[in-house]
Design an enzyme around this catalytic site. Structure first.
Site, PDB file in Angstrom:
ATOM      1  N   ARG A  68      51.352 -25.673 -54.452  1.00  0.00           N
ATOM      2  CA  ARG A  68      51.083 -26.744 -55.423  1.00  0.00           C
ATOM      3  C   ARG A  68      50.825 -28.081 -54.728  1.00  0.00           C
ATOM      4  O   ARG A  68      50.009 -28.867 -55.191  1.00  0.00           O
ATOM      5  CB  ARG A  68      52.244 -26.892 -56.415  1.00  0.00           C
ATOM      6  CG  ARG A  68      52.395 -25.677 -57.321  1.00  0.00           C
ATOM      7  CD  ARG A  68      53.562 -25.832 -58.277  1.00  0.00           C
ATOM      8  NE  ARG A  68      53.997 -24.561 -58.824  1.00  0.00           N
ATOM      9  CZ  ARG A  68      53.942 -24.227 -60.107  1.00  0.00           C
ATOM     10  NH1 ARG A  68      53.461 -25.054 -60.997  1.00  0.00           N
ATOM     11  NH2 ARG A  68      54.381 -23.056 -60.517  1.00  0.00           N
ATOM     12  N   GLU A 128      56.122 -22.358 -53.563  1.00  0.00           N
ATOM     13  CA  GLU A 128      55.638 -23.234 -54.647  1.00  0.00           C
ATOM     14  C   GLU A 128      55.219 -24.599 -54.103  1.00  0.00           C
ATOM     15  O   GLU A 128      54.194 -25.147 -54.497  1.00  0.00           O
ATOM     16  CB  GLU A 128      56.710 -23.415 -55.739  1.00  0.00           C
ATOM     17  CG  GLU A 128      57.105 -22.155 -56.486  1.00  0.00           C
ATOM     18  CD  GLU A 128      56.006 -21.555 -57.358  1.00  0.00           C
ATOM     19  OE1 GLU A 128      54.952 -22.196 -57.526  1.00  0.00           O
ATOM     20  OE2 GLU A 128      56.194 -20.422 -57.836  1.00  0.00           O
ATOM     21  N   GLU A 176      44.960 -16.602 -64.590  1.00  0.00           N
ATOM     22  CA  GLU A 176      44.400 -15.476 -63.822  1.00  0.00           C
ATOM     23  C   GLU A 176      43.160 -14.836 -64.451  1.00  0.00           C
ATOM     24  O   GLU A 176      42.246 -14.424 -63.735  1.00  0.00           O
ATOM     25  CB  GLU A 176      45.480 -14.404 -63.584  1.00  0.00           C
ATOM     26  CG  GLU A 176      46.598 -14.822 -62.636  1.00  0.00           C
ATOM     27  CD  GLU A 176      47.653 -15.718 -63.276  1.00  0.00           C
ATOM     28  OE1 GLU A 176      47.637 -15.868 -64.525  1.00  0.00           O
ATOM     29  OE2 GLU A 176      48.490 -16.282 -62.531  1.00  0.00           O
ATOM     30  N   ASP A 199      51.455 -10.029 -55.687  1.00  0.00           N
ATOM     31  CA  ASP A 199      50.117 -10.499 -56.064  1.00  0.00           C
ATOM     32  C   ASP A 199      49.325 -11.318 -55.031  1.00  0.00           C
ATOM     33  O   ASP A 199      48.338 -10.854 -54.456  1.00  0.00           O
ATOM     34  CB  ASP A 199      50.178 -11.258 -57.413  1.00  0.00           C
ATOM     35  CG  ASP A 199      51.253 -12.348 -57.495  1.00  0.00           C
ATOM     36  OD1 ASP A 199      51.920 -12.598 -56.486  1.00  0.00           O
ATOM     37  OD2 ASP A 199      51.405 -12.962 -58.569  1.00  0.00           O
TER      38      ASP A 199
HETATM   39  C1  DMJ Z   1      50.088 -19.763 -60.060  1.00  0.00           C
HETATM   40  O1  DMJ Z   1      51.052 -20.720 -59.794  1.00  0.00           O
HETATM   41  C2  DMJ Z   1      49.594 -19.140 -58.773  1.00  0.00           C
HETATM   42  O2  DMJ Z   1      48.341 -18.602 -58.988  1.00  0.00           O
HETATM   43  C3  DMJ Z   1      50.525 -18.085 -58.249  1.00  0.00           C
HETATM   44  O3  DMJ Z   1      49.992 -17.391 -57.143  1.00  0.00           O
HETATM   45  C4  DMJ Z   1      50.920 -17.095 -59.315  1.00  0.00           C
HETATM   46  N1  DMJ Z   1      50.476 -17.469 -60.609  1.00  0.00           N
HETATM   47  C5  DMJ Z   1      50.680 -18.800 -61.033  1.00  0.00           C
HETATM   48  C6  DMJ Z   1      50.156 -19.087 -62.429  1.00  0.00           C
HETATM   49  O4  DMJ Z   1      50.267 -18.035 -63.312  1.00  0.00           O
END
Ligand code: DMJ
Length: 466
Positions: free
Chosen positions: A114, A110, A370, A239
């Site tokens: 971020r 994170e 997304e 993902d």
């Molecule tokens: C985001 O913080 C990023 O895209 C992460 O990879 C997974 N999805 C969240 C938002 O839904």
């Protein structure tokens, strides 16, 4: 003329008027400006009630922390720049200069996506060394996370002491999405700073993952790579690993044929092991395997995949047909799940055989990006006008249903027209959702896909065409 004939004529013209009205094209400039206004409004709300906190809690007019790194400020930097919100950008820069402190326990993933991603994108746009320095400082404090037998980083690290931890639900493991989607940020940090140590850390982690099967386990033993949970998914926990395989080939076009193969093999393995078609409505989807048992669920997080597949298709002639077809099928599914009373999708659906083909296990809309992210690629790469229409509809739904006096917030039930709210505006709303919406209504030359790659948190990094 009798009464029935008159009524028929009125009805006829009424229908024509509705058709004309619905076809009226709003200009891109108008739609872009509306998104910009929303960014400004959301920023103001955050500034008023939650300044310095990770997120705004709009219902209670308060701030909330996940890791205490001021995520909403840092994550917004390049969105503010992009939208020419100069005063707001200057406020954010000042906070980063004077108040960005690193003394809590954070998730490596994170904090990387971020903060480091946003600092680097902003540094590349402005040349302001403050942002490169902040990225380095944070990465340096997180380095102890990489001190494992395998090179797979630990999930949680204390920025003061360097002590690492696991989530209490995954002792001994790191997550595939965490270890496999820090590479764009760490490679970019290495190239921007000239310190290749950052490169090696991220590359070692990727190499260790590649030692596993084409569809790696979502839980990876960081001291023993063969330690397995038998959990597989392109949805939550997996993902962005798949997203980064496709994007790394674009970021570093030279010598990435190995990564390109990994993406192709991963998609093939996922289709074989996780791919299903629902009995009702023939919706294609990827299921999730948890500890060996199949769960027929789809979450909003997985809606990034159609967009990533379009991007991969644009960069791989040999496999383009397969990627395009898969993208179309998955788009059909996410569109179907977006087709609710509010025009928004819930967070997790369980596939069922009978009408309407699913039930929600989580029917909240969490302002996630997304689907609009995939629509962005659909517009840029295929020039499909439906993408713009759908994006505008979603934007209007967010404005209609997610706006409260204190900002924008999670909707608890997307099936229920009388909206009940949950109390969070996550920083990805500012960093991703609004950015992709803004870009859909911008010219293709604005953050052109020829020049930039978007990280998983939508921070744009210049491609390295050396
Ligand atoms: C985001 O913080 C990023 O895209 C992460 O990879 C997974 N999805 C969240 C938002 O839904």
């Amino acid at each position: 003329m009798n009464f029935t004939a008159a009524c028929n004529i009125i009805f006829f013209y009424f229908i024509i008027a509705i058709k004309i009205y619905s076809e009226i094209q709003l200009s891109d400039e108008f739609m872009r400006n509306e998104v910009r206004k929303t960014m400004k409004e959301a920023w103001r709300a955050y500034k008023k009630d939650a300044w310095g906190y990770d997120f705004l809690a709009p219902q209670s007019h308060a701030g909330r922390n996940l890791h205490g790194l001021g995520y909403s400020i840092v994550d917004s930097l390049d969105s503010l720049l992009l939208m020419n919100l100069t005063d707001e950008f200057n406020e954010a820069r000042e906070w980063v200069r004077t108040n960005f402190t690193m003394n809590t326990t954070v998730s490596l993933f994170e904090a990387t996506i971020r903060c480091i991603g946003s600092f680097l994108s902003t540094y590349e746009q402005t040349g302001d060394i403050l942002f490169l320095n902040r990225a380095k400082e944070l990465a340096d404090k997180m380095k102890p996370a990489f001190e494992t037998e395998t090179g797979i980083p630990r999930t949680l690290v204390n920025l003061n002491t360097g002590k690492c931890q696991d989530h209490n639900w995954s002792i001994g493991y790191s997550l595939l999405a965490d270890a496999g989607s820090i590479q764009l940020e760490f490679f970019s940090l290495a190239l921007n700073s000239g310190n290749m140590e950052y490169w090696d850390l991220a590359e070692n982690a990727l190499m260790a993952i590649h030692y596993l099967s084409p569809l790696p386990d979502c839980f990876i033993g960081y001291n023993n790579i063969l330690f397995s949970e038998r959990s597989y998914s392109v949805d939550a926990f997996g993902d962005s690993y798949f997203e980064y395989l496709a994007k790394l080939c674009l970021y570093l076009p030279q010598n990435t044929s190995g990564i390109r193969h990994s993406f192709r093999n991963a998609m093939k393995a996922a289709t074989k092991r996780l791919g299903f078609t629902s009995r009702f409505n023939n919706l294609e989807y990827f299921a999730t395997v948890r500890r060996g048992s199949v769960q027929h669920t789809i979450s909003h997080l997985s809606y990034f995949l159609p967009g990533t597949l379009l991007l991969a298709a644009s960069n791989d002639e040999e496999n383009a047909e397969m990627y395009n077809e898969l993208a179309d099928s998955l788009f059909k599914t996410s569109r179907y799940l977006y087709n609710q009373i509010t025009g928004l999708s819930g967070d997790t659906a369980i596939i069922k055989d009978k009408y309407p083909g699913y039930v929600w296990s989580d029917n909240s809309f969490k302002l996630r990006p997304e689907h609009v992210e995939s629509l962005f690629y659909l517009w840029r790469l295929r020039k499909d006008r439906r993408a713009k229409k759908e994006a505008w509809k979603i934007f209007m739904a967010i404005r209609d249903y997610a706006f409260v006096e204190g900002g924008y917030t999670t909707i608890q039930d997307i099936d229920y027209p009388i909206v009940i709210y949950e109390d969070t505006m996550d920083s990805y709303f500012l960093s991703e959702t609004l950015k992709y919406l803004y870009l859909i209504f911008s010219d293709d030359s604005v953050i052109s896909l020829d020049e930039y790659v978007f990280t998983t948190q939508a921070h744009f990094l210049k491609k390295r065409l050396f």
